[in-house]
Design an enzyme around this catalytic site. Structure first.
Site, PDB file in Angstrom:
ATOM      1  N   HIS A  20     -44.993  45.556 -33.644  1.00  0.00           N
ATOM      2  CA  HIS A  20     -44.721  46.977 -33.439  1.00  0.00           C
ATOM      3  C   HIS A  20     -43.487  47.169 -32.567  1.00  0.00           C
ATOM      4  CE1 HIS A  20     -46.078  51.107 -31.809  1.00  0.00           C
ATOM      5  NE2 HIS A  20     -45.418  51.264 -32.943  1.00  0.00           N
ATOM      6  N   ASP A  28     -23.945  46.636 -43.954  1.00  0.00           N
ATOM      7  CA  ASP A  28     -22.917  46.494 -44.973  1.00  0.00           C
ATOM      8  C   ASP A  28     -22.160  45.195 -44.724  1.00  0.00           C
ATOM      9  OD1 ASP A  28     -20.962  47.013 -42.949  1.00  0.00           O
ATOM     10  OD2 ASP A  28     -20.861  49.132 -43.466  1.00  0.00           O
ATOM     11  N   HIS A  98     -21.498  55.315 -33.718  1.00  0.00           N
ATOM     12  CA  HIS A  98     -21.388  53.976 -34.301  1.00  0.00           C
ATOM     13  C   HIS A  98     -21.268  52.885 -33.240  1.00  0.00           C
ATOM     14  CE1 HIS A  98     -20.760  51.029 -37.399  1.00  0.00           C
ATOM     15  NE2 HIS A  98     -19.556  50.720 -36.953  1.00  0.00           N
ATOM     16  N   TYR A 120     -20.176  52.772 -42.959  1.00  0.00           N
ATOM     17  CA  TYR A 120     -21.373  53.146 -42.191  1.00  0.00           C
ATOM     18  C   TYR A 120     -22.673  52.981 -42.976  1.00  0.00           C
ATOM     19  CZ  TYR A 120     -17.729  55.072 -39.256  1.00  0.00           C
ATOM     20  OH  TYR A 120     -16.599  55.226 -38.497  1.00  0.00           O
ATOM     21  N   ASN A 122     -25.306  51.240 -42.950  1.00  0.00           N
ATOM     22  CA  ASN A 122     -26.115  50.369 -42.102  1.00  0.00           C
ATOM     23  C   ASN A 122     -27.294  51.172 -41.585  1.00  0.00           C
ATOM     24  OD1 ASN A 122     -23.858  48.282 -41.787  1.00  0.00           O
ATOM     25  ND2 ASN A 122     -22.912  50.054 -40.824  1.00  0.00           N
TER      26      ASN A 122
END
Length: 131
Positions: A20, A28, A98, A120, A122
């Site tokens: 958990h 990418d 980012h 982006y 990801n």
């Protein structure tokens, strides 16, 4: 030999070992992998396999509590942003800058690198519990 689901032994073990709140990254082709974080490199060529394909397969076998993505995805790559919203419509998606996203990847159990070649594309998947 397994009959169903993910056959890649590294990914199958990774998913089975998650607890958990543990995290994994679907990346990418260009996302840097922090030192010390294992990389499972699936990239064959630019675009293969793609971010969506890999993310869907992982999500089918993982209890995902929440998702983190770079906030830039919404303006720079709206198609991938829409995919994340649709795929994880029952989970919270946190959007962070980012640079903060890249720092957060250092806490991941692993980075799964795709051949995706769009900006982006990801996400960080946070493990939930099955009960």
């Amino acid at each position: 030999m397994k009959k169903h689901g993910i056959l890649n032994s590294h990914i199958a073990k990774l998913l089975a070992d998650l607890g958990h709140t543990d995290t994994i990254v679907i990346a990418d082709a260009g996302l840097p992998v922090p030192p010390g974080v294992p990389k499972i490199d699936l990239a064959l060529t630019l675009g293969t396999p793609g971010f969506r394909e890999v993310t869907k397969l992982i999500a089918d076998e993982m209890v995902v509590e929440k998702v983190t993505a770079a906030q830039e995805i919404e303006s720079v790559n709206p198609g991938q942003a829409a995919f994340l919203k649709a795929e994880f419509s029952n989970q919270k998606i946190d959007y962070i800058p980012h640079e903060a996203f890249k720092k957060a990847t250092s806490q991941a159990k692993a980075v799964i690198r795709t051949g995706e070649a769009t900006p982006y594309a990801n996400c960080i998947l946070h493990a939930g519990v099955i009960f």
